[in-house]
Design an enzyme around this catalytic site. Structure first.
Site, PDB file in Angstrom:
ATOM      1  CD  GLU A  43      -2.774   1.355   2.358  1.00 12.29           C
ATOM      2  OE1 GLU A  43      -2.795   0.487   3.252  1.00 12.29           O
ATOM      3  OE2 GLU A  43      -3.476   2.379   2.366  1.00 12.29           O
ATOM      4  NE  ARG A 268       3.593  -8.351  10.360  1.00 15.78           N
ATOM      5  CZ  ARG A 268       3.470  -7.237   9.621  1.00 15.78           C
ATOM      6  NH1 ARG A 268       4.363  -6.286   9.697  1.00 15.78           N
ATOM      7  NH2 ARG A 268       2.460  -7.079   8.820  1.00 15.78           N
ATOM      8  CE  LYS A 278       3.318  -0.017   4.819  1.00 10.22           C
ATOM      9  NZ  LYS A 278       2.616   0.115   3.552  1.00 10.22           N
TER      10      LYS A 278
HETATM   11  P1  ATP Z   1       0.308  -1.658   7.115  1.00 10.85           P
HETATM   12  O1  ATP Z   1       0.652  -1.688   8.568  1.00 10.85           O
HETATM   13  O2  ATP Z   1       0.133  -0.306   6.538  1.00 10.85           O
HETATM   14  O3  ATP Z   1      -0.679  -2.694   6.641  1.00 10.85           O
HETATM   15  P2  ATP Z   1       2.292  -3.341   5.965  1.00 10.85           P
HETATM   16  O4  ATP Z   1       3.661  -3.298   6.552  1.00 10.85           O
HETATM   17  O5  ATP Z   1       1.472  -4.557   6.067  1.00 10.85           O
HETATM   18  O6  ATP Z   1       1.638  -2.078   6.506  1.00 10.85           O
HETATM   19  P3  ATP Z   1       1.878  -3.334   3.113  1.00 10.85           P
HETATM   20  O7  ATP Z   1       2.157  -2.240   2.176  1.00 10.85           O
HETATM   21  O8  ATP Z   1       0.485  -3.821   3.258  1.00 10.85           O
HETATM   22  O9  ATP Z   1       2.443  -2.887   4.491  1.00 10.85           O
HETATM   23  O10 ATP Z   1       2.864  -4.538   2.852  1.00 10.85           O
HETATM   24  C1  ATP Z   1       3.166  -5.034   1.578  1.00 10.85           C
HETATM   25  C2  ATP Z   1       3.565  -6.476   1.705  1.00 10.85           C
HETATM   26  O11 ATP Z   1       4.692  -6.611   2.567  1.00 10.85           O
HETATM   27  C3  ATP Z   1       2.457  -7.298   2.312  1.00 10.85           C
HETATM   28  O12 ATP Z   1       2.337  -8.489   1.576  1.00 10.85           O
HETATM   29  C4  ATP Z   1       2.923  -7.554   3.709  1.00 10.85           C
HETATM   30  O13 ATP Z   1       2.419  -8.753   4.183  1.00 10.85           O
HETATM   31  C5  ATP Z   1       4.438  -7.570   3.551  1.00 10.85           C
HETATM   32  N1  ATP Z   1       5.086  -7.175   4.799  1.00 10.85           N
HETATM   33  C6  ATP Z   1       4.876  -6.061   5.517  1.00 10.85           C
HETATM   34  N2  ATP Z   1       5.603  -6.055   6.642  1.00 10.85           N
HETATM   35  C7  ATP Z   1       6.316  -7.198   6.649  1.00 10.85           C
HETATM   36  C8  ATP Z   1       7.271  -7.782   7.542  1.00 10.85           C
HETATM   37  N3  ATP Z   1       7.625  -7.180   8.684  1.00 10.85           N
HETATM   38  N4  ATP Z   1       7.797  -8.979   7.218  1.00 10.85           N
HETATM   39  C9  ATP Z   1       7.450  -9.591   6.071  1.00 10.85           C
HETATM   40  N5  ATP Z   1       6.570  -9.098   5.190  1.00 10.85           N
HETATM   41  C10 ATP Z   1       5.997  -7.922   5.461  1.00 10.85           C
END
Ligand code: ATP
Ligand code: MG
Length: 573
Positions: A43, A268, A278
């Site tokens: 996002e 994650r 974020k």
């Molecule tokens: P938000 O808290 O805004 O949802 P997010 O960190 O999940 O943030 P996204 O932009 O939705 O951000 O993430 C893009 C992709 O990265 C998604 O598939 C998410 O699952 C993955 N992702 C985000 N944070 C992690 C992490 N700490 N480890 C592994 N993958 C991650």
């Protein structure tokens, strides 16, 4: 079918094995899919961080293993938090990390019309309804983990009325928050995600990609799976918190009867001494607790790039961490290890004195300059040698001298002899202090017979120090970094205080007047990596201007002394 006719499970090209690749193998073997198409779906509401890097490496890595492809898709469903700046930074960071989505750059917002049409399909099938309840009312009626929810009073509107209202929502007739479209599933479901989830909300706001075409926006769960489906994604890899959303992901797709990807959840990445949400990274930037998204202390890819991390080191780290189904916290030192391994191979060695202490060699001829041969990289003989000037007045590190040396301190001290790297053995004869009692100069002698090697009489020294020639050195600013948080778990705060209270006040130290050997004058651009002997790996910062270089310390070398001192509890230097 004889056993030999059975399709073989294809092995991933990398030879890697993990639970995700096992699932993919099964799908290719049992015919559920005959190809692999993954996606990375950020996002655009912030900059990418090291956790995203793990997801990128995984999605692109799995696809590459099966000669498949990976789409970049912006899941841009919340215009209030998204921007073009974020979209641009995300593309820059993925490319920098070394991955290519070719022409497959997609936006969920390009599917808004299709999502609208599919919502109409669900309304017509009696599977979705317009709800006039407020957000608070919807929350109250949702129930809890132990209690079922209550159906909305608007749940049984007729299809005609729902169609009419939904069209008027789209036409902009209603204010924000006055109505939503909800799926009609099951208010008593043990899975709260299935209790008539909101699909579409009213939001009179322009969109960074779609412009001002829309005043209704799909919720993430409604947009995400249908976007995966439209793109023909085979494996929709996401983090564990979406496990409970999988039944909803599949429900929408089943109701519509469209292509069904397999959602697979993995743990994650969490890192010690690091916040990764974020929301928090944004708070750090907005509250000016750091200098920006690319502050070298941030776990963002732009911050890590500025700090001097290499894409190779980050990819190796992602590899080492692997994929798991259980959440865990990875030790930051593993990341530092991967970084050192990579930099060790590529960073040319130079000498720089960060906190200079003047050394005068009393028996060295006045005005004489010797050009000493120094290796550019002992790990890589092809990197060759360079000449480094040596003269009567030098600088060494303040921390390499102790007037009253503790037991295990082997560096310079009154009366003691040490080696100056690539140069000579020197012995400290006299300590000069200023009025405040601080050591400002050491008067030493050197042994001309030890040039570039050992003493002919076989006497040994226990330490080798780096140095620069005072007359030839030039000044630079050097920024030293430590963890942004003092606690390995930044959430471990005192009662009534939050993670901010664990910010490390000493995470940035700016040193001016550091003394660098002349060869470093050639580094003019940002992003040039070197090892300052004994002090760590450094990179030129974008703040560098001609004649005024600024270096960031990327990572220290292993500092054995710091460890000894820590163990002994001896405190400061
Ligand atoms: P938000 O808290 O805004 O949802 P997010 O960190 O999940 O943030 P996204 O932009 O939705 O951000 O993430 C893009 C992709 O990265 C998604 O598939 C998410 O699952 C993955 N992702 C985000 N944070 C992690 C992490 N700490 N480890 C592994 N993958 C991650
Ligand atoms: Mg997310």
């Amino acid at each position: 079918m004889t056993p030999t006719d059975e399709p073989q499970a294809p092995a991933p090209a990398s030879g890697k094995s993990d639970f995700i690749r096992d699932i993919v193998n099964d799908h290719l073997k049992n015919g559920r899919f005959d190809r692999v198409l993954t996606r990375f779906p950020p996002e655009p509401n912030g900059y990418l961080h090291i956790g995203h890097a793990k997801s990128i490496c995984l999605n692109f890595g799995v696809a590459r293993d099966y000669h498949g492809k990976t789409n970049l898709r912006f899941d841009d469903t919340n215009p209030l938090k998204e921007s073009q700046e974020y979209i641009d930074s995300i593309k820059t960071d993925i490319r920098w990390l070394g991955f290519d989505w070719e022409e497959r750059e997609f936006y969920a917002s390009d599917y808004f019309q299709q999502l609208y049409d599919w919502a109409v399909v669900l309304i017509k099938a009696g599977k979705a309804f317009v709800d006039d309840s407020t957000a608070d009312q919807i929350r109250e009626m949702r129930g809890t983990l132990t209690e079922p929810g209550k159906p909305s009073p608007w749940r049984d509107r007729s299809v005609e009325e729902n169609l009419d209202l939904f069209e008027r929502m789209k036409a902009g007739e209603f204010p924000d928050g006055s109505k939503v479209l909800r799926a009609k599933i099951d208010m008593a479901s043990p899975n709260i995600n299935l209790r008539d989830p909101v699909m579409v909300r009213i939001l009179h706001a322009p969109h960074p990609h779609a412009g001002d075409q829309w005043c209704i926006y799909p919720m993430y769960d409604w947009a995400h799976g249908q976007s995966d489906s439209l793109e023909g994604i085979t494996h929709s890899i996401c983090t564990l918190e979406f496990e409970d959303h999988r039944p909803l992901y599949e429900w929408y797709i089943d109701q519509l009867g469209i292509h069904k990807p397999q959602q697979i959840e993995f743990a994650r990445l969490n890192l010690t001494y690091t916040v990764m949400s974020k929301r928090r990274l944004l708070a750090l930037v907005q509250e000016k607790l750091v200098r920006g998204w690319d502050d070298p202390r941030m776990p963002t890819l732009s911050g890590m790039r500025r700090r001097g991390y290499t894409p190779e080191a980050i990819r190796a780290f992602a590899e080492k961490v692997g994929v798991a189904k259980n959440d865990s916290v990875v030790d930051f030192s593993l990341l530092a290890f991967c970084l050192r391994e990579d930099l060790n191979k590529r960073a040319p060695r130079r000498m720089a004195v960060l906190r200079p202490l003047k050394v005068t060699l009393e028996n060295f001829p006045e005005g004489q300059v010797e050009e000493l041969d120094c290796q550019n990289n002992p790990e890589d003989p092809s990197a060759g040698t360079r000449k480094v000037p040596f003269s009567k007045v030098l600088y060494i590190e303040q921390e390499d001298f102790r007037e009253d040396p503790p037991k295990q301190f082997f560096r310079l001290a009154p009366g003691r002899e040490v080696r100056l790297r690539y140069a000579y053995f020197v012995t400290c004869r006299e300590v000069v202090k200023n009025a405040a009692g601080e050591v400002v100069e050491l008067k030493c002698t050197y042994d001309p017979a030890t040039r570039g090697g050992d003493a002919p009489d076989g006497r040994k020294v226990k330490a080798t120090l780096h140095w620069v020639s005072a007359a030839h050195a030039f000044d630079a600013e050097v920024r030293l970094y430590d963890h942004l948080f003092t606690k390995s778990d930044p959430d471990d705060a005192e009662e009534g205080r939050d993670w901010r209270s664990n910010l490390n006040p000493a995470s940035l130290e700016m040193l001016k007047g550091c003394k660098l050997e002349p060869a470093l004058k050639d580094l003019r651009q940002a992003g040039e990596r070197v090892q300052f002997e004994r002090m760590g790996y450094f990179v030129t910062d974008p703040d560098t201007t001609p004649g005024a270089p600024v270096f960031n310390r990327t990572v220290t070398l292993k500092d054995t002394w710091a460890k000894i001192e820590k163990k002994a509890g001896a405190g400061s230097r």
